[in-house]
Each structure stands twice: as structure tokens, then as C-alpha cells.
Motif scaffolding. Structure first.
Motif, PDB file in Angstrom:
ATOM      1  N   ILE A  14      18.479   1.955  10.511  1.00  0.00           N
ATOM      2  CA  ILE A  14      18.125   1.478   9.176  1.00  0.00           C
ATOM      3  C   ILE A  14      19.236   0.594   8.613  1.00  0.00           C
ATOM      4  CG2 ILE A  14      17.674   2.216   6.792  1.00  0.00           C
ATOM      5  CD1 ILE A  14      16.377   4.729   7.941  1.00  0.00           C
ATOM      6  N   ASN A  15      18.821  -0.486   7.977  1.00  0.00           N
ATOM      7  CA  ASN A  15      19.748  -1.392   7.292  1.00  0.00           C
ATOM      8  C   ASN A  15      20.051  -0.796   5.913  1.00  0.00           C
ATOM      9  OD1 ASN A  15      21.271  -3.612   6.545  1.00  0.00           O
ATOM     10  ND2 ASN A  15      19.490  -4.874   6.032  1.00  0.00           N
ATOM     11  N   HIS A  16      21.078   0.041   5.849  1.00  0.00           N
ATOM     12  CA  HIS A  16      21.428   0.753   4.615  1.00  0.00           C
ATOM     13  C   HIS A  16      21.720  -0.249   3.480  1.00  0.00           C
ATOM     14  CE1 HIS A  16      22.930   4.276   2.435  1.00  0.00           C
ATOM     15  NE2 HIS A  16      23.880   3.491   1.968  1.00  0.00           N
ATOM     16  N   PRO A  17      21.211  -0.010   2.246  1.00  0.00           N
ATOM     17  CA  PRO A  17      20.617   1.214   1.701  1.00  0.00           C
ATOM     18  C   PRO A  17      19.089   1.250   1.730  1.00  0.00           C
ATOM     19  CG  PRO A  17      21.137  -0.260  -0.086  1.00  0.00           C
ATOM     20  CD  PRO A  17      21.505  -0.989   1.170  1.00  0.00           C
ATOM     21  N   GLU A  18      18.463   0.447   2.594  1.00  0.00           N
ATOM     22  CA  GLU A  18      17.014   0.525   2.713  1.00  0.00           C
ATOM     23  C   GLU A  18      16.624   1.883   3.308  1.00  0.00           C
ATOM     24  OE1 GLU A  18      15.883  -2.892   5.002  1.00  0.00           O
ATOM     25  OE2 GLU A  18      17.018  -4.253   3.710  1.00  0.00           O
ATOM     26  N   VAL A  19      15.320   2.172   3.327  1.00  0.00           N
ATOM     27  CA  VAL A  19      14.883   3.497   3.782  1.00  0.00           C
ATOM     28  C   VAL A  19      14.062   3.431   5.056  1.00  0.00           C
ATOM     29  CG1 VAL A  19      14.936   4.456   1.459  1.00  0.00           C
ATOM     30  CG2 VAL A  19      12.816   3.410   2.309  1.00  0.00           C
ATOM     31  N   ALA A  20      13.802   2.226   5.574  1.00  0.00           N
ATOM     32  CA  ALA A  20      13.018   2.123   6.798  1.00  0.00           C
ATOM     33  C   ALA A  20      13.260   0.772   7.450  1.00  0.00           C
ATOM     34  CB  ALA A  20      11.523   2.319   6.515  1.00  0.00           C
ATOM     35  N   ILE A  21      12.989   0.712   8.758  1.00  0.00           N
ATOM     36  CA  ILE A  21      13.099  -0.533   9.518  1.00  0.00           C
ATOM     37  C   ILE A  21      12.041  -0.507  10.607  1.00  0.00           C
ATOM     38  CG2 ILE A  21      14.873   0.455  11.040  1.00  0.00           C
ATOM     39  CD1 ILE A  21      16.046  -2.358  11.315  1.00  0.00           C
ATOM     40  N   LEU A  22      11.413  -1.662  10.859  1.00  0.00           N
ATOM     41  CA  LEU A  22      10.359  -1.766  11.866  1.00  0.00           C
ATOM     42  C   LEU A  22      10.871  -2.575  13.047  1.00  0.00           C
ATOM     43  CD1 LEU A  22       7.306  -1.327  12.593  1.00  0.00           C
ATOM     44  CD2 LEU A  22       6.927  -3.631  11.654  1.00  0.00           C
ATOM     45  N   GLU A  73       0.820  -1.208   0.000  1.00  0.00           N
ATOM     46  CA  GLU A  73       0.000   0.000   0.000  1.00  0.00           C
ATOM     47  C   GLU A  73       0.858   1.264   0.000  1.00  0.00           C
ATOM     48  OE1 GLU A  73      -3.373   0.089   2.705  1.00  0.00           O
ATOM     49  OE2 GLU A  73      -3.131  -2.073   3.023  1.00  0.00           O
ATOM     50  N   TYR A  74       2.014   1.204   0.641  1.00  0.00           N
ATOM     51  CA  TYR A  74       2.901   2.366   0.735  1.00  0.00           C
ATOM     52  C   TYR A  74       4.294   1.964   0.229  1.00  0.00           C
ATOM     53  CZ  TYR A  74      -0.890   3.897   3.768  1.00  0.00           C
ATOM     54  OH  TYR A  74      -2.138   4.229   4.257  1.00  0.00           O
ATOM     55  N   PRO A  75       4.479   1.903  -1.077  1.00  0.00           N
ATOM     56  CA  PRO A  75       5.727   1.376  -1.664  1.00  0.00           C
ATOM     57  C   PRO A  75       6.956   2.223  -1.380  1.00  0.00           C
ATOM     58  CG  PRO A  75       4.318   2.323  -3.355  1.00  0.00           C
ATOM     59  CD  PRO A  75       3.504   2.289  -2.105  1.00  0.00           C
ATOM     60  N   ILE A  76       6.801   3.459  -0.912  1.00  0.00           N
ATOM     61  CA  ILE A  76       7.972   4.279  -0.610  1.00  0.00           C
ATOM     62  C   ILE A  76       8.820   3.640   0.492  1.00  0.00           C
ATOM     63  CG2 ILE A  76       6.729   5.676   1.071  1.00  0.00           C
ATOM     64  CD1 ILE A  76       9.580   6.804  -1.265  1.00  0.00           C
ATOM     65  N   PHE A  77       8.184   2.814   1.351  1.00  0.00           N
ATOM     66  CA  PHE A  77       8.936   2.139   2.426  1.00  0.00           C
ATOM     67  C   PHE A  77       9.649   0.886   1.923  1.00  0.00           C
ATOM     68  CE2 PHE A  77       5.779   4.703   4.527  1.00  0.00           C
ATOM     69  CZ  PHE A  77       6.453   5.225   5.621  1.00  0.00           C
ATOM     70  N   ASN A  78       9.280   0.435   0.739  1.00  0.00           N
ATOM     71  CA  ASN A  78       9.924  -0.737   0.129  1.00  0.00           C
ATOM     72  C   ASN A  78      10.835  -0.257  -1.004  1.00  0.00           C
ATOM     73  OD1 ASN A  78      10.055  -3.717   0.114  1.00  0.00           O
ATOM     74  ND2 ASN A  78       9.242  -3.524  -1.963  1.00  0.00           N
ATOM     75  N   ALA A  79      11.770   0.615  -0.645  1.00  0.00           N
ATOM     76  CA  ALA A  79      12.599   1.279  -1.652  1.00  0.00           C
ATOM     77  C   ALA A  79      14.008   1.468  -1.114  1.00  0.00           C
ATOM     78  CB  ALA A  79      11.974   2.631  -2.026  1.00  0.00           C
ATOM     79  N   SER A  80      14.856   2.040  -1.971  1.00  0.00           N
ATOM     80  CA  SER A  80      16.219   2.417  -1.591  1.00  0.00           C
ATOM     81  C   SER A  80      16.560   3.709  -2.312  1.00  0.00           C
ATOM     82  CB  SER A  80      17.224   1.307  -1.941  1.00  0.00           C
ATOM     83  OG  SER A  80      17.276   1.121  -3.347  1.00  0.00           O
ATOM     84  N   VAL A  81      17.691   4.299  -1.932  1.00  0.00           N
ATOM     85  CA  VAL A  81      18.118   5.565  -2.511  1.00  0.00           C
ATOM     86  C   VAL A  81      19.406   5.357  -3.289  1.00  0.00           C
ATOM     87  CG1 VAL A  81      18.819   7.937  -2.047  1.00  0.00           C
ATOM     88  CG2 VAL A  81      17.019   6.882  -0.679  1.00  0.00           C
ATOM     89  N   ASP A  82      19.433   5.804  -4.535  1.00  0.00           N
ATOM     90  CA  ASP A  82      20.661   5.845  -5.330  1.00  0.00           C
ATOM     91  C   ASP A  82      21.241   7.238  -5.160  1.00  0.00           C
ATOM     92  OD1 ASP A  82      22.665   5.950  -7.226  1.00  0.00           O
ATOM     93  OD2 ASP A  82      21.538   4.814  -8.725  1.00  0.00           O
TER      94      ASP A  82
END
Length: 539
Positions: free
Chosen positions: A472-480, A380-389
Motif C-alpha cells: 500500500i502507498n501509505h497513507p492510502e488504504v488499498a492498492i490494485l 461505489e465503494y468509497p472506503i477504498f478511496n480513503a486514508s487513515v488519520d
């Protein structure tokens, strides 16, 4: 010319590896596909085998050093192996010739006397051979046959290899107790105990050659004083003790006759051997000097190091965690949102599912249900299932939902990955989770099982506290972070106070690309799924 085997690319985007331990040394003959080194990547400890056989010419780095992909890992002289069989045959032939020659030379020569002549025995005193003559007359031992054949390939888990390296145990010298031929942790520990027992027995005075030491002699004083005092004795003193163990010619002195006068050293002399006075001529003075410990220089500006302090190099998995956590904190500005939820229905659902899970041989905890809920929220919120280049200044939205599970091991934190978790049932996730975490604690995971996560969950467990701020487990953008479930007092809308099963959770996110508002929506939806877990069966 030696064959140079370069460090290959052994993972997704990995560009370097740290040497954990070498299984070979320079000058050793190896076989093709024989493991030669264990390296630590960003994710796992990996054994690397040589593609060729031959004699090791050089190693690419010392233990603890980092080797980049493409650099020379090991150099092998392949010509030496081709000549090995010829050399072994020639050596065996030469050894047989030498053995035969030495045997002929040592046979006693027999002279046949005239039987008619009457012998006239003449008593002749038998000279006592000197030790040098006896050594010269002793027959030379036959040379031991050379050991031929390839070295045995040792089967052992990376954790077992690391334990053997830390304890100083050679794995190829251990006879495995496991029927499969794999060296176990228990095998290494038993071998280490034998080494300790052997070293202790070898250090006992009875193990050495019998030596008569008289009181007051230099050698006797050094033996009584121990290794520390022996190191302080001057070369002149060491030469006074006869090698045969006999007492020196000068008379022995009683300890009562000459009381020991400890020599007091100034701090400068204690820390600088060049400024210290010459060693005392008597052994007792040398013993006294060993009892003087250097005093800390409080005015030197150098940090004080206590005798009880211990230094340990940061290596292997801990070094990778050190680097990754530092990079994560210095790269992404991280913010953590916290909340708690009513876990009453979650607890009830697990209780209803437990008999069915046990019948299928599955260990069902709360975490598989949490993982399933998270997969729905991520869709539903794909921005949390992303990474940053960072270089391209782009957000990379991941097509797959691969959930990393932070797992504690004896060496540090690992993150095994459940791939395509959104396409699996709660029972399938539970079975895979149990398998991954068990093998992760034994350090038996493949590199592919530790890479590729798109979102990470960390559970502090039943005794892990109320809240936490995961990194955060880099390069991910979120951790729960999910925390303990426990009964707590709750005030309801009618102002009544009841005991309720509550679970707290924390969401840390990269504030560069995620704001507080979408983070709040993520937490509300996650809370909705776990407070009404029946929704997971309907979606």
C-alpha cells in the motif's frame, strides 16, 4: 550579519528533505534566485534557489543529511555583494598600478657614454647564473585580470544534476549542446570522458618533468612500485631521493644481487599498524610489504568483508522508498486478495479503439481502460478511496478520485497522479498517462504531480508474471495490481476446454478498516466492468 535562509515548506505536509547536492560552496558569491541546492522530498527531487544574493557563509548540511523545515538551509552575507562592485573597481585600479610599476622596474637602464672617449674593451668572463639567481632575475608575470560578473545559471534536469554529481563533473563548466542552453545527459557524459582522459594522461610518466632514475635508487624503486609502494616508504627513505631527479651517491644494487625476502605479517600485525615491525630500509623490502594483504580474523566476531564487496549509501529517492515501504508495512496490517478475469472483450475493445487513438496521436494501452473501471468501483465503494488519520483515529473519505500510477525509473519508483480521473474519458486518461510516465522517467515532474493520490494502481506489464502482492502507498488504504494478459486454458461450464485471454489482478488492503467481505465485492465489481467494458460507455 548573515541572512539565514531556512528550508521552506515545499510540499503537502512535508516536514523534512534530504540534501542531494549543493550547487555552491562556502565563500562563493551567488546571485538572488540562483539555485543553491537540490533536495529530495518524499515525492520528488527539488531545486531550491536563494532569495538573496551575497557570499555564502555556511551550508545547512552535508550531502545525504536531512534538514527539517524551518532549519537554516544556507547563510548568506548580503553585505559582501553590496561591496563587490566597489572592491572590483579598486582591485582593477590597484592591478593597473602594480602592472605599471613592475613594468618600469624591469626596463633596462641605459647609460650614454662619451662619444669622444675611446672605449677600451676588456674581455670579462660571463658568469653562469645559478638557478636561484635566474629565478630571481626572471620578470614577475603580470597578474591575471579578475573575472567579474555573476555566475552562469545552469539549466539542467534533476536527473542530469545527479549524474554530474555522481561522475564528479562541474555543471557550470559545461557548454550546453542544446540550443535552449540546457545541459543534457550526453553533455555530462562527454565531460566525464574528457576528465578521465585528462586524468589518465596526467598520470603517465611522460607527463611529468624529465627525471633520471637509476636502478636501485629509492626514487626509482618507488616509481616502479607505484603509489602503493610509495606510501609504504618511510620519511627517511623519501628524503634520500634528490628533488632534482639525480641518482643518490651510494652505488646501485642489482635486483639479482639481493633477492627479495617477503615479510610475513601475523593477522594482528596486518590489522594493527602499531604492532607491525618497522619498515625495511631497502625499497625492495617496502615493495614486498605492500604485497601482503590483511587476513580476515575469523574468531574476532566481526562480519567478514570480501574484497569484491561494495557498499553504496542509501540516499535520495531510494532512501524515501526505503522509509515509506517500511512505514507502510509496519503501520498497516496488509492482506492481498487475488483473482483473474476473462479479458477477451477488453482485448477486442482496445483493438477497435486503436485506430481512433492513433489518429489523435494517443498511445492506447490497457491501463487507461483499467483506470476508468477503477474510478467507477471507487465511487461505489468509497472506503477504498480513503486514508487513515492515526492520531485522530478517523477514516478520511476523499472527495476527489486521484489515481496514482506506480512508474519505474532508473532511480526507483515514482507515483505520478492523474487528478479527477473519474471525470475524464479513456482517451484523456491515456494522453495524460503517457505524458506523466514519460516525464517521470526523465525526473521532470513537478512536486504537485507526485502528491495527492487517493488510490494507487501498479501494473507489472506484459512480462510481469501471473500474480503479485503490492504494498500500500501509505497513507492510502488499498492498492490494485494488474498483471499480464495471456491466453490460458479454461474449463467452461460444459466441461469443454478452450483457450481464453485471461488477466490476473491483486488487491491489497488495510485490514484495520477494510474487511475481506467489502474487498471481495470490490474485486467482483472490478471484474464485471472489465469483462463487460461496454458498461464503461453506458455509465
Amino acid at each position: 550579519m548573515a541572512y539565514e535562509f531556512r528550508l521552506p515548506d515545499i510540499g503537502e505536509g512535508l516536514h523534512e528533505a534530504e540534501v542531494l547536492q549543493w550547487f555552491v560552496k562556502v565563500g562563493e558569491d551567488i546571485q538572488a534566485d540562483q539555485p543553491v541546492v537540490e533536495v529530495q522530498t518524499d515525492k520528488a527531487a527539488v531545486e531550491i534557489a536563494s532569495p538573496v544574493g551575497g557570499r555564502v557563509v555556511s551550508l545547512g548540511g552535508q550531502v545525504g543529511e536531512t534538514i527539517k523545515v524551518g532549519d537554516v538551509l544556507i547563510a548568506v552575507d548580503t553585505v559582501s555583494q553590496a561591496m563587490a562592485s566597489t572592491d572590483q573597481g579598486a582591485s582593477a585600479h590597484q592591478m593597473r598600478l602594480e602592472t605599471a610599476t613592475s613594468t618600469m622596474a624591469l626596463e633596462p637602464q641605459t647609460t650614454v657614454a662619451n662619444p669622444d672617449a675611446a672605449p677600451t674593451p676588456t674581455p670579462t668572463p660571463t658568469p653562469t647564473p645559478t638557478p636561484a639567481a635566474a629565478a630571481a632575475a626572471a620578470p614577475a608575470p603580470a597578474p591575471a585580470p579578475a573575472q567579474a560578473g555573476p555566475a552562469r545559471k545552469v539549466l539542467a534536469a534533476p536527473a542530469v544534476r545527479k549524474l554530474a554529481h555522481d561522475l564528479g563533473v562541474q555543471l557550470n563548466a559545461i557548454v550546453p549542446s542544446d540550443p535552449s542552453g540546457r545541459v543534457t545527459r550526453a553533455d555530462v557524459e562527454r565531460a566525464a570522458k574528457l576528465l578521465v582522459q585528462h586524468s589518465e594522461s596526467a598520470s603517465l610518466p611522460a607527463a611529468a618533468a624529465p627525471t633520471v632514475l637509476k636502478a636501485g635508487s629509492v626514487a626509482g624503486s618507488q616509481a616502479l612500485a607505484g603509489p602503493a609502494a610509495q606510501q609504504t616508504a618511510s620519511p627517511a627513505q623519501s628524503q634520500q631521493a634528490p628533488a632534482t631527479g639525480q641518482a643518490p651517491s651510494h652505488p646501485a644494487q642489482s635486483p639479482e644481487a639481493a633477492p627479495v625476502q617477503p615479510q610475513v605479517l601475523t593477522p594482528a600485525q596486518a590489522t594493527n599498524p602499531d604492532q607491525a615491525p618497522a619498515q625495511a630500509a631497502s625499497p625492495s623490502a617496502a615493495m614486498a610489504q605492500t604485497q601482503v594483504s590483511p587476513q580476515p580474523l575469523s574468531m574476532s566476531g566481526e562480519p567478514h568483508v570480501a574484497a569484491s564487496d561494495r557498499r553504496e549509501p542509501i540516499r535520495g529517492l531510494r532512501k524515501r522508498i526505503y522509509q515509506n515501504m517500511t512505514k507502510s508495512m509496519y503501520t498497516a496490517p496488509q492482506t492481498t486478495g487475488m483473482d483473474d478475469l476473462d479479458a477477451t472483450r477488453l482485448v477486442e475493445l482496445r483493438q477497435r479503439l486503436l485506430p481512433f487513438a492513433e489518429a489523435r496521436g494517443i498511445k492506447l494501452t490497457y491501463l487507461p481502460i483499467v483506470i476508468k473501471a477503477v474510478t467507477h468501483v471507487l465511487r461505489e465503494y468509497p472506503i477504498f478511496n480513503a486514508s487513515v488519520d492515526d492520531e485522530a483515529m478517523e477514516v478520511v473519505y476523499k472527495g476527489a478520485v486521484n489515481i496514482g500510477i506506480a512508474t519505474a525509473t532508473s532511480d526507483g519508483l515514482l507515483v505520478p497522479v492523474i487528478r479527477d480521473a473519474d471525470k475524464k474519458s479513456v482517451f484523456e486518461i491515456a494522453r495524460e498517462l503517457e505524458n506523466l510516465t514519460a516525464r517521470g522517467r526523465e525526473r521532470k515532474l513537478e512536486l504537485s504531480e507526485l502528491t495527492g493520490s487517493t488510490f494507487t494502481i501498479t501494473s507489472t506489464g506484459a512480462n510481469g508474471g501471473w500474480f503479485a502482492t503490492p504494498i500500500i502507498n501509505h497513507p492510502e488504504v488499498a492498492i490494485l495490481g494488474v498483471h499480464s494478459i495471456a491466453k490460458r486454458a479454461v474449463v467452461l461450464d460444459d466441461d469443454s476446454i478452450v483457450a481464453q485471454q485471461r488477466m490476473s489482478f491483486s488487491l491489497t488492503f488495510d485490514h484495520r478498516i477494510i474487511d475481506g467481505e467489502p474487498a471481495g465485492r470490490f474485486m467482483v465489481r472490478f471484474k464485471e466492468y472489465l469483462e463487460n467494458p461496454e458498461l464503461l460507455l453506458a455509465l
